[in-house]
Write an enzyme that holds these catalytic residues in place. Structure first.
Site, short mmCIF file in Angstrom:
data_model
loop_
_atom_site.label_atom_id
_atom_site.label_comp_id
_atom_site.label_asym_id
_atom_site.label_seq_id
_atom_site.Cartn_x
_atom_site.Cartn_y
_atom_site.Cartn_z
N CYS A 2 45.59 26.87 46.51
CA CYS A 2 44.82 25.67 46.21
C CYS A 2 45.38 24.82 45.07
O CYS A 2 45.82 25.35 44.06
CB CYS A 2 43.40 26.05 45.84
SG CYS A 2 42.59 27.10 47.03
N ARG A 27 52.06 23.66 47.28
CA ARG A 27 51.41 24.95 47.04
C ARG A 27 50.80 25.52 48.31
O ARG A 27 50.48 26.71 48.36
CB ARG A 27 50.32 24.79 45.97
CG ARG A 27 50.88 24.48 44.59
CD ARG A 27 49.79 24.13 43.63
NE ARG A 27 48.91 25.25 43.34
CZ ARG A 27 49.06 26.09 42.33
NH1 ARG A 27 50.07 25.95 41.53
NH2 ARG A 27 48.22 27.08 42.13
N TRP A 74 43.46 26.18 50.24
CA TRP A 74 44.14 27.16 51.09
C TRP A 74 43.08 28.20 51.42
O TRP A 74 42.64 28.96 50.55
CB TRP A 74 45.32 27.78 50.33
CG TRP A 74 46.22 28.62 51.15
CD1 TRP A 74 47.29 28.21 51.90
CD2 TRP A 74 46.18 30.05 51.30
NE1 TRP A 74 47.90 29.28 52.51
CE2 TRP A 74 47.23 30.42 52.15
CE3 TRP A 74 45.35 31.05 50.80
CZ2 TRP A 74 47.49 31.74 52.51
CZ3 TRP A 74 45.59 32.37 51.16
CH2 TRP A 74 46.66 32.70 52.01
N ASN A 98 40.06 27.42 42.32
CA ASN A 98 41.22 28.15 42.84
C ASN A 98 41.02 29.60 42.45
O ASN A 98 40.68 29.88 41.30
CB ASN A 98 42.51 27.58 42.20
CG ASN A 98 43.76 28.26 42.73
OD1 ASN A 98 43.69 29.01 43.70
ND2 ASN A 98 44.89 27.99 42.10
N GLY A 99 41.21 30.52 43.39
CA GLY A 99 41.04 31.94 43.09
C GLY A 99 40.10 32.58 44.09
O GLY A 99 39.83 32.00 45.15
N GLU A 484 66.64 38.88 52.74
CA GLU A 484 66.29 37.53 52.31
C GLU A 484 66.59 36.52 53.43
O GLU A 484 65.81 35.59 53.67
CB GLU A 484 67.06 37.18 51.02
CG GLU A 484 66.89 35.77 50.50
CD GLU A 484 65.45 35.39 50.15
OE1 GLU A 484 64.57 36.26 50.14
OE2 GLU A 484 65.21 34.19 49.92
N LYS A 488 63.73 34.16 55.01
CA LYS A 488 63.85 32.69 55.03
C LYS A 488 63.61 32.19 56.45
O LYS A 488 62.87 31.25 56.66
CB LYS A 488 65.25 32.25 54.62
CG LYS A 488 65.67 32.04 53.23
CD LYS A 488 64.87 31.25 52.29
CE LYS A 488 63.57 31.86 51.93
NZ LYS A 488 63.41 32.47 50.67
N GLU A 491 59.88 32.65 57.70
CA GLU A 491 58.81 31.87 57.06
C GLU A 491 58.85 30.39 57.42
O GLU A 491 57.81 29.76 57.48
CB GLU A 491 58.73 32.10 55.55
CG GLU A 491 59.85 31.60 54.72
CD GLU A 491 59.66 31.92 53.23
OE1 GLU A 491 58.53 31.99 52.75
OE2 GLU A 491 60.68 32.08 52.55
N HIS A 507 69.46 54.34 63.48
CA HIS A 507 68.30 55.22 63.31
C HIS A 507 67.04 54.60 63.89
O HIS A 507 65.94 55.03 63.59
CB HIS A 507 68.12 55.55 61.82
CG HIS A 507 69.30 56.25 61.24
ND1 HIS A 507 69.59 57.57 61.53
CD2 HIS A 507 70.32 55.82 60.47
CE1 HIS A 507 70.71 57.92 60.91
NE2 HIS A 507 71.19 56.85 60.27
N LYS A 606 52.92 28.26 48.08
CA LYS A 606 54.07 28.40 47.20
C LYS A 606 53.82 29.46 46.14
O LYS A 606 54.69 30.25 45.82
CB LYS A 606 54.37 27.05 46.54
CG LYS A 606 55.54 27.06 45.57
CD LYS A 606 56.84 27.34 46.29
CE LYS A 606 58.03 27.42 45.36
NZ LYS A 606 59.17 28.08 46.03
O1 M6R Z 1 56.66 32.85 42.45
P1 M6R Z 1 57.14 34.19 42.87
O2 M6R Z 1 58.61 34.36 42.76
O3 M6R Z 1 56.41 35.31 42.16
O4 M6R Z 1 56.75 34.31 44.39
C1 M6R Z 1 56.95 35.49 45.11
C2 M6R Z 1 56.84 35.25 46.59
O5 M6R Z 1 55.55 34.81 46.91
C3 M6R Z 1 57.86 34.23 47.08
O6 M6R Z 1 59.15 34.59 46.77
C4 M6R Z 1 57.73 34.05 48.61
O7 M6R Z 1 58.14 35.22 49.25
C5 M6R Z 1 58.55 32.84 49.06
N1 M6R Z 1 57.80 32.09 50.02
C6 M6R Z 1 59.82 33.22 49.69
O8 M6R Z 1 60.54 32.13 50.15
#
Ligand code: M6R
Length: 611
Positions: A2, A27, A74, A98-99, A484, A488, A491, A507, A606
Site C-alpha cells: 500500500c 509498490r 494492495w 498500510n500493514g 535469480e 526474474k 515474476e 536427482h 515492491k
Molecule cells: O526490499 P528487499 O530487498 O528486502 O525485498 C526482498 C524481496 O521482496 C524482493 O527481492 C523481491 O523478491 C523482488 N520482487 C525480486 O525481484
C-alpha cells in the site's frame, strides 16, 4: 505494498495526492482512493484498479481543498473492490492504513456489539471505528482517541487520519510499517515511501515505531509512544525526483538494468582505491577492535532477490575471508531456532530496508545481542535504523518491482566486504588484493559489454516466450544466479521457471525436460566448466533447447549449445555480476514481448511490509 500520501498546505490537495500516489505506484496496488476536505466536510473518492480510474472519477467529480490523504491498496483482507479501498470513514474519522491488524476480528466483534456498522471486509475499517469510538467516549479529543486506539491494535500499521471537523490537520502514527514526513515553508507531507516526497524536499523525518505526529499549517508536532513531545533529526536523502522517473525508457526495469555500469562508481567512491589498491569501509569501524573482528561467524538473512545475493555473498566471504557464513530465508529464520550469540555478525540484506520478515529477523538478532550490519539501498529505512552499521549499496531509487540494479549492487558491496574482511583478517596477500581491486574497477566496462548484448538477448527472448516451462542452471556462485534468472522471469512474464544447481538435475528435475524445453545455463570457464558441459549434454539428450551464458573467450561453446550469449570473461567473483545482466534482459524481453505489466507485475508489491 500500500502507498500512503498526505498533504496539508495552501495548494489544491487533489493533484498533489494523485502525483504522490503515482510516484508510489511501483509498490504494487489494486485499488486507490483520496479524501480531501472541501466545503466544511471531507469528500472521498475511491476506485478499483489502476490510478487512471481514480483520475477519471476525480475528473468527472472534482474535489478541491487544501488538505487530504491518498492511498493505493494492495489487498490483504477482502477483495480489491471499491468498498474495500481506502480511505475508510466512521463518523468524522477518516483513515488510510498500510500493514495488517492481526486482532481485527476480535475488535470488530466488540465494536459491532457496541452498534458500529461495518461496510467493508478490511482490517483497516476497524481502526477507523475504534478511533471514532474513543473519540465519542473521550469528549472528542482526536489525538487521545488515536493514542487509546493504537494501544489496542496488534500487528503492523502506518496510518494517516483526518477528522472532518478539524481543518488543516493530519494525524499520523506508525508501528512496523514505514512512514516518512517532510515539510516546506508552506506545506507538510507524509508518505509511506521517499519518492512521493522527492518533488518537495530531500530532508525527511523517518518515524520510529510508536511515534505519532500532528501535521498542520503550524508545523509538525512529534510524540513518542508515551505521548511525550520529541524531536528527531531529519535525514538528507541523496536522490533527485528525476532519478525516480523513466528517463525515456519504456519501463523503469529497463532503465534500471541499463543504469548498472553507472552506479558502480557510486559504490566504489570512498571505498575502493585503485591507486592505493585498498578497500576502506569506515562505516564498519564499530565491528572491529583494531584488526580483530568482533565476530567469528556470519549469519545472513534476506528474501527474494536479496536472498540470492546473500547466497553468492556467502561464497565470496567464505572463500576470501575464511569466516563461516550461513544464509537463511528471513521468513524462516525466527521459526528454526537459530543458534546466535554476541560473536555472530547478522547481516540483513534488503533493497527497501522495510521487508517485514527481514526486519523481524534483524530484531531477533538484536535481542540475542548479535552485532548487526545491514546491506541496504534506502537511507533511513527501518532496517538501517536498527543495525549497528550499514553498508549502503547506493543503487539509487529502484522503482521496477523486479529488482535488478539492487541485485548487482548488493553483490558488489558483498564482494567489497569480503575483500575488506579478508584483508583485515590477513587472509589475502597484498598482491592478490591488488589484482582483485584492479579487476573490480573494470566492472563498469564489463557490465557495459554485457549490456551491448541486448539485441541478441531480445531475439532469443522472442524464441522462448511461448515455452511453458524454462529451467536455469548454474554451479557454485552461479547457482544463485540461476535462481535469480528464474525468479526474474516468473515474476514479470508469469512463465513457469525454476533454477537449479546443475548437478542436482539428475536427482529429479531432469524429468521436466521435454522436446524444446529451454534450459539457460551459466557456463564460465572455471573449475566447473567440464561438469556443467556434461549437465548440458544430459538435458540436450532429452530434447532441451540450450542457451549458454558463456565467456566471450570460449571458442568451442557454440558447437555444444543452441544459443550462446557471450559475456566478457572475468574472475569467478565477478562472473555472477556480469552473468546477471543477460538474465535480467532475457526476463525483461520475454515479458515485454508477452505484453505483461513489467514494472508492476500482478500480485506483487515492491516492498513487502507484511509477513
Ligand atoms: O526490499 P528487499 O530487498 O528486502 O525485498 C526482498 C524481496 O521482496 C524482493 O527481492 C523481491 O523478491 C523482488 N520482487 C525480486 O525481484
Amino acid at each position: 505494498m500500500c502507498g500512503i500520501i498526505g498533504y496539508v498546505g495552501n495548494e489544491n490537495a487533489t493533484p498533489i495526492l494523485l502525483d504522490g500516489l503515482r510516484r508510489l505506484e511501483y509498490r504494487g496496488y489494486d485499488s486507490a482512493g483520496v479524501a480531501v476536505f472541501e466545503n466544511d466536510d471531507v469528500k472521498i473518492q475511491r476506485t478499483e484498479g489502476k490510478l487512471s480510474n481514480l483520475e477519471l472519477a476525480l475528473a468527472e467529480s472534482p474535489i478541491k481543498g487544501s488538505f487530504g490523504i491518498g492511498h493505493t491498496r494492495w489487498a490483504t483482507h477482502g477483495h480489491p473492490t471499491e468498498t474495500n479501498a481506502h480511505p475508510h470513514r466512521s463518523g468524522d474519522i477518516i483513515v488510510v492504513h498500510n500493514g495488517i491488524i492481526e486482532n481485527y476480528l476480535e475488535l470488530k466483534d466488540l465494536l459491532a456489539a457496541d452498534g458500529q456498522v461495518f461496510t467493508s471486509e478490511t482490517d483497516t475499517e476497524v481502526i477507523c471505528h475504534l478511533i471514532d469510538y474513543h473519540y465519542q467516549l473521550n469528549g472528542k479529543d482526536t489525538l487521545n482517541a488515536i493514542r487509546e486506539s493504537i494501544t489496542k491494535l496488534k500487528g503492523s500499521f502506518a496510518i494517516v487520519i483526518m477528522n472532518a471537523k478539524e481543518r488543516n490537520r493530519l494525524y499520523v502514527a506508525k508501528r512496523g510499517s514505514p512512514l516518512v514526513v517532510g515539510e516546506t515553508k508552506d506545506a507538510r507531507f507524509v508518505a509511506s515511501d521517499i519518492p512521493a516526497l522527492l518533488p518537495y524536499t530531500k530532508d525527511m523525518l523517518f518515524l520510529e515505531d510508536g511515534d505519532h505526529a500532528v501535521l498542520s499549517s503550524e508545523g509538525i508536532e512529534l510524540f513518542d509512544e508515551n505521548g511525550a513531545n520529541i524531536e528527531r533529526e531529519f535525514q538528507h536523502v541523496p536522490w533527485s525526483p528525476l532519478m525516480a522517473e523513466k528517463g525515456g525508457y519504456k519501463h523503469f526495469m529497463l532503465k534500471e538494468i541499463f543504469e548498472q555500469p553507472k552506479i558502480m562508481q557510486d559504490i566504489f567512491t570512498g571505498r575502493v582505491s585503485g591507486a592505493r589498491s585498498t578497500i576502506v569501509l569506515d562505516e564498519l569501524k564499530g565491528l572491529f577492535d583494531g584488526n580483530k573482528a568482533r565476530f567469528d561467524r556470519i549469519s545472513i538473512v534476506a528474501c527474494g532477490t536479496s536472498l540470492h545475493a546473500a547466497m553468492i555473498g556467502k561464497h565470496m566471504i567464505e572463500s576470501l575471508a575464511r569466516v563461516p557464513v550461513s544464509v537463511d530465508y528471513a521468513s524462516e529464520f525466527r521459526y528454526r531456532e537459530p543458534i546466535l550469540d554476541e560473536r555472530t555478525l547478522v547481516i540483513p540484506i534488503s533493497q527497501s530496508g522495510e521487508t517485514a520478515d527481514t526486519l523481524a529477523a534483524e530484531k531477533l538478532a538484536k535481542e540475542r545481542n548479535c552485532p548487526v550490519m545491514a546491506v541496504c539501498n534506502v537511507v533511513g529505512s527501518s532496517i538501517t535504523r536498527i543495525a549497528d552499521a550499514t553498508l549502503y549499496i547506493y543503487a539509487g531509487p529502484e522503482i521496477g518491482v523486479a529488482s535488478t540494479k539492487a541485485f548487482t549492487a548488493q553483490l558488489v558491496v558483498l564482494y567489497i566486504f569480503a575483500l575488506y574482511l579478508a584483508d583485515k583478517l590477513n587472509k589475502i596477500e597484498n598482491d592478490i588484493l591488488k589484482e582483485r581491486v584492479a579487476e573490480l574497477l573494470t566492472l563498469p566496462r564489463l557490465l557495459k559489454q554485457a549490456l551491448s548484448l541486448a539485441d541478441d538477448v531480445m531475439r532469443i527472448a522472442k524464441d522462448i516466450s511461448d515455452a511453458s516451462n524454462i529451467l536455469y542452471i548454474g554451479r557454485r556462485l552461479n547457482f544463485p544466479v540461476a535462481l535469480e534468472g528464474a525468479l526474474k522471469l516468473k515474476e514479470i512474464s508469469y512463465l513457469h521457471a525454476e533454477g537449479f544447481a546443475a548437478g542436482e538435475l539428475k536427482h529429479g528435475p531432469i524429468a521436466l525436460i521435454e522436446q524444446g524445453t529451454p534450459v539457460v545455463a551459466v557456463v564460465p570457464q572455471d573449475g566447473t566448466y567440464d561438469k556443467i558441459l556434461s549437465n548440458i549434454e544430459e538435458v540436450k539428450a532429452r530434447g532441451a533447447y540450450t542457451i549458454a551464458i558463456a565467456s566471450d573467450q570460449d571458442e568451442s561453446i557454440s558447437s555444444k549449445v543452441d544459443e550462446v550469449i557471450a559475456v566478457p570473461k572475468t574472475s569467478k567473483y565477478l562472473t555472477p555480476i556480469v552473468a546477471a545482466i543477460p538474465m535480467q534482459l532475457l526476463a525483461y524481453y520475454v515479458a515485454d514481448h508477452k505484453g505483461t505489466d513489467v514494472d508492476q507485475p500482478r500480485n506483487l508489491a515492491k516492498s513487502v511490509t507484511v509477513e
